[in-house]
Design a protein around this motif. Sequence first.
Motif, short mmCIF file in Angstrom:
data_model
loop_
_atom_site.label_atom_id
_atom_site.label_comp_id
_atom_site.label_asym_id
_atom_site.label_seq_id
_atom_site.Cartn_x
_atom_site.Cartn_y
_atom_site.Cartn_z
N ASN A 1 -5.47 -0.15 -10.88
CA ASN A 1 -4.37 -0.50 -11.78
C ASN A 1 -4.67 -0.15 -13.24
O ASN A 1 -4.05 -0.67 -14.16
N THR B 1 -0.45 6.60 -5.71
CA THR B 1 0.47 5.93 -4.79
C THR B 1 -0.08 4.59 -4.32
O THR B 1 -1.30 4.40 -4.21
N LYS B 2 0.83 3.68 -4.03
CA LYS B 2 0.45 2.34 -3.59
C LYS B 2 -0.39 2.39 -2.31
O LYS B 2 -1.38 1.66 -2.18
N ASP B 3 0.00 3.24 -1.37
CA ASP B 3 -0.73 3.34 -0.11
C ASP B 3 -2.18 3.77 -0.32
O ASP B 3 -3.10 3.20 0.27
N LYS C 1 -3.88 3.53 -3.12
CA LYS C 1 -4.56 2.47 -3.86
C LYS C 1 -5.03 1.38 -2.91
O LYS C 1 -6.19 0.95 -2.97
N ASN C 2 -4.14 0.92 -2.04
CA ASN C 2 -4.50 -0.14 -1.10
C ASN C 2 -5.61 0.29 -0.15
O ASN C 2 -6.53 -0.49 0.15
#
Length: 106
Positions: free
Chosen positions: A43, A82-84, A86-87
Amino acid sequence: MKKIVFFICLLCMAVISNAEMTKAEFCKDMSSYAELVMQKRQNDTPIKTMLLAIEKSGESKGTRELMESIVEDAYSKPAYATKDFKNKSINEYSASVYLECKRNLN
């Protein structure tokens, strides 16, 4: 990662012996901290912010050094857009810290 593992091995016994904590609990705590750090990394929290928080944490010198090594290692990894991704990065990093900790404490 190898730097962290070596550092964990050196410091873990001192940290564990100073607290009523099992090796498994210690590794879970390190994994949780690694997850938090990688979340911050993904983040875009500046490394300076993380290091200042450690400095002000009031933790023992050995614990602060361990925390710093996790921050340095996490920030050496790429940040994703992208969120994916990052997760996935967060989960993989947390798991790798836990597994390496367990391997080296047994």
